[in-house]
Design a protein around this motif. Structure first.
Motif, mmCIF file in Angstrom:
data_model
loop_
_atom_site.group_PDB
_atom_site.id
_atom_site.type_symbol
_atom_site.label_atom_id
_atom_site.label_comp_id
_atom_site.label_asym_id
_atom_site.label_seq_id
_atom_site.Cartn_x
_atom_site.Cartn_y
_atom_site.Cartn_z
ATOM 1 N N ASN A 164 -10.193 7.537 0.050
ATOM 2 C CA ASN A 164 -10.770 7.551 -1.298
ATOM 3 C C ASN A 164 -9.766 7.120 -2.369
ATOM 4 O O ASN A 164 -9.853 7.522 -3.521
ATOM 5 N N MET A 165 -8.805 6.270 -1.949
ATOM 6 C CA MET A 165 -7.814 5.757 -2.901
ATOM 7 C C MET A 165 -8.253 4.457 -3.555
ATOM 8 O O MET A 165 -7.568 3.948 -4.440
ATOM 9 N N GLY A 166 -9.361 3.901 -3.117
ATOM 10 C CA GLY A 166 -9.813 2.627 -3.661
ATOM 11 C C GLY A 166 -10.854 2.007 -2.765
ATOM 12 O O GLY A 166 -11.500 2.683 -1.955
ATOM 13 N N SER A 196 0.249 10.784 -2.839
ATOM 14 C CA SER A 196 1.617 10.628 -3.341
ATOM 15 C C SER A 196 2.423 11.897 -3.112
ATOM 16 O O SER A 196 3.581 11.851 -2.679
ATOM 17 N N VAL A 197 1.813 13.045 -3.386
ATOM 18 C CA VAL A 197 2.499 14.328 -3.177
ATOM 19 C C VAL A 197 2.838 14.503 -1.694
ATOM 20 O O VAL A 197 3.937 14.941 -1.339
ATOM 21 N N LEU A 215 0.830 -1.210 0.000
ATOM 22 C CA LEU A 215 0.000 0.000 0.000
ATOM 23 C C LEU A 215 0.865 1.262 0.000
ATOM 24 O O LEU A 215 0.530 2.254 -0.657
ATOM 25 N N GLN A 216 1.987 1.221 0.704
ATOM 26 C CA GLN A 216 2.853 2.398 0.720
ATOM 27 C C GLN A 216 3.502 2.624 -0.643
ATOM 28 O O GLN A 216 3.696 3.772 -1.065
ATOM 29 N N GLU A 217 3.808 1.552 -1.360
ATOM 30 C CA GLU A 217 4.332 1.705 -2.708
ATOM 31 C C GLU A 217 3.261 2.259 -3.644
ATOM 32 O O GLU A 217 3.547 3.081 -4.515
ATOM 33 N N ALA A 218 2.017 1.825 -3.459
ATOM 34 C CA ALA A 218 0.913 2.356 -4.255
ATOM 35 C C ALA A 218 0.719 3.840 -3.974
ATOM 36 O O ALA A 218 0.495 4.639 -4.909
ATOM 37 N N VAL A 219 0.799 4.236 -2.705
ATOM 38 C CA VAL A 219 0.675 5.650 -2.355
ATOM 39 C C VAL A 219 1.801 6.448 -2.992
ATOM 40 O O VAL A 219 1.580 7.510 -3.588
ATOM 41 N N TYR A 220 3.020 5.955 -2.866
ATOM 42 C CA TYR A 220 4.190 6.675 -3.393
ATOM 43 C C TYR A 220 4.033 6.966 -4.891
ATOM 44 O O TYR A 220 4.366 8.058 -5.358
ATOM 45 N N TYR A 255 -10.620 8.581 -7.844
ATOM 46 C CA TYR A 255 -9.704 7.686 -7.123
ATOM 47 C C TYR A 255 -8.249 7.987 -7.488
ATOM 48 O O TYR A 255 -7.377 8.019 -6.619
ATOM 49 N N LYS A 256 -7.999 8.220 -8.769
ATOM 50 C CA LYS A 256 -6.639 8.550 -9.206
ATOM 51 C C LYS A 256 -6.212 9.897 -8.630
ATOM 52 O O LYS A 256 -5.065 10.056 -8.182
ATOM 53 N N THR A 257 -7.126 10.853 -8.600
ATOM 54 C CA THR A 257 -6.808 12.170 -8.041
ATOM 55 C C THR A 257 -6.439 12.054 -6.567
ATOM 56 O O THR A 257 -5.463 12.662 -6.097
ATOM 57 N N ALA A 258 -7.220 11.271 -5.811
ATOM 58 C CA ALA A 258 -6.936 11.081 -4.387
ATOM 59 C C ALA A 258 -5.597 10.379 -4.187
ATOM 60 O O ALA A 258 -4.829 10.730 -3.273
#
Length: 423
Positions: free
Chosen positions: A305-307, A341-342, A275-280, A333-336
């Protein structure tokens, strides 16, 4: 399936206690470690045996924890139950009345659960530590010079932290490297539709439940994207045809694939590192939680709201395909995911620098005593202010008693004077 119960976890701890007893019997290894004269130990504190080993060696230690703050009560890091969800509650930080009620009861019961966990190691402690200096698992948690948690507040909900608690999540997330040539060709064939990465973690390289596997495979066949699925090919059932858009691989470089521009989604068990790699990399998630902390992790992903996630018992091809398409096609979802990530990438200090900096600080300063609150030394009734409450209650009761006595005396005095006048 059905392995996420408390009873299953206690059985798992019984196994860890059995292994711990064997570990502490290895006197030659323990003697060798003693002779090395180490300054500090860094342990994985998920397994209580690690605490017992460093206690046996008499070493100061830094405790690393692999995920959420599920042992917060032991570290005296409990936050207000009105907005800090207890592990296992599957609640977010935004609870309604019934959510807060559930969270309160789970908090009250968490101490009982911890006691049940500690009982598994009691015989090990009695066998390997003398009677006058037997430690408790609970007390050993308070001896850590520092607690390091593999978590980041892009996933976890904000909560109060003590000075001796630091979060260093995202150690494995980093800029992507090029993928292999064969995967590059497969991804290129996806065109603008992109591809999905599927992996259920290092512990589960294949699915033992045939019906579950069929539903997942059929679900992938109903979507237009390409799918790269980590699955041991030799374990794939011979009577099941792999979906036309699926590529099975025995191993994949998850971080590199998540950093590829055409990636659209990660299908995951909900492990913290995944999940942390997905967030990054700002990649939306569809989770299939299997056990442990995975349910709680994915509750947080959904809250951000990431998935979303689908419990294993609800895995049906039609619903699975529909969920995948919803997360891919809904730009929210992509925006969130990109927002989180930022936040992760713009942290003032990268997690590896934090890790090294804190370890060096503990060594140079001779321990982390200056970071630990005095509450670690207070008895429970002082921490809960029961003595103060009792004193205030006694004072109030005494004042009320005096006031009542004075009023009764005045009333009696007035009544006496009235009778004298009448006479």
């Amino acid at each position: 399936m059905g392995r996420n119960s408390l009873q299953s976890f206690l059985v798992f701890l019984d196994e860890l206690a059995y292994q711990c007893n064997i570990t502490l019997q290895q006197s030659d290894i323990l003697d060798f470690l003693n002779e090395e004269k180490y300054d500090l130990a860094v342990i994985d504190a998920f397994n209580p045996c690690a605490l017992l080993v460093v206690e046996k060696l008499g070493l100061p230690f830094i405790a690393f924890f692999p995920g959420l703050f599920l042992n917060a009560r032991r570290v005296r890091m409990t936050g207000p139950v009105s907005y800090v969800p207890v592990f296992g509650s599957e609640l977010t930080d935004r609870m309604d009345f019934f959510g807060r009620l559930k969270n309160t009861f789970m908090y009250l019961g968490s101490g009982v659960v911890d006691s049940m966990m500690d009982e598994r190691f009691q015989k090990v402690i009695e066998e390997h530590f003398p009677g006058d200096s037997r430690p408790s698992i609970d007390d050993l948690h308070l001896k850590a010079e520092l607690w390091l948690y593999n978590i980041d507040f892009t996933i976890e909900f904000p909560r109060p932290l003590l000075p001796n608690v630091q979060y260093i999540g995202g150690l494995l997330a980093k800029p992507a490297k090029p993928v292999t040539a064969d995967l590059e060709d497969f991804i290129s064939a996806s065109g603008d539709l992109g591809f999905i990465v599927v992996t259920l973690g290092s512990m589960l390289s294949s699915l033992p439940d045939l019906e579950f596997l069929k539903e997942m495979n059929d679900g992938f066949s109903k979507i237009p994207q390409k799918v790269i699925w980590r699955y041991e090919k030799k374990r794939w059932p011979k009577d099941v045809s792999v979906a036309h858009n699926v590529r099975l691989v025995d191993w994949l470089s998850q971080n590199d694939l998540l950093g590829y521009p055409k990636v659209r989604l990660l299908v995951t068990h909900g492990g913290m590192n995944s999940l942390q790699e997905a967030v990054y990399h700002g990649v939306p998630v569809v989770g299939i939680p299997l056990f442990g902390d995975q349910y709680e992790n994915l509750v947080r992903i959904k809250a951000k709201n990431m998935g979303t996630f689908i419990p294993p018992g609800q895995m049906k091809a039609e619903n699975f395909a529909k969920t995948l398409q919803e997360i891919i096609e809904n730009s929210g979802y992509k925006t969130a995911a990109m927002k989180q990530s930022v936040i992760m990438r713009s942290r003032p200090f990268p997690p590896d620098q934090q890790l090294l900096g804190w370890v060096e600080h503990i060594i140079r300063s001779g321990g982390g005593g200056h970071l630990r609150p005095y509450s670690y030394q207070q008895p429970w009734y002082q921490q809960l202010l029961l003595d103060v409450i009792l004193f205030i209650f006694s004072c109030v009761a005494l004042i009320i008693y005096i006031i009542v006595k004075v009023i009764r005396f005045l009333i009696h005095l007035l009544c006496s004077r009235k009778k004298q006048k009448q006479n």
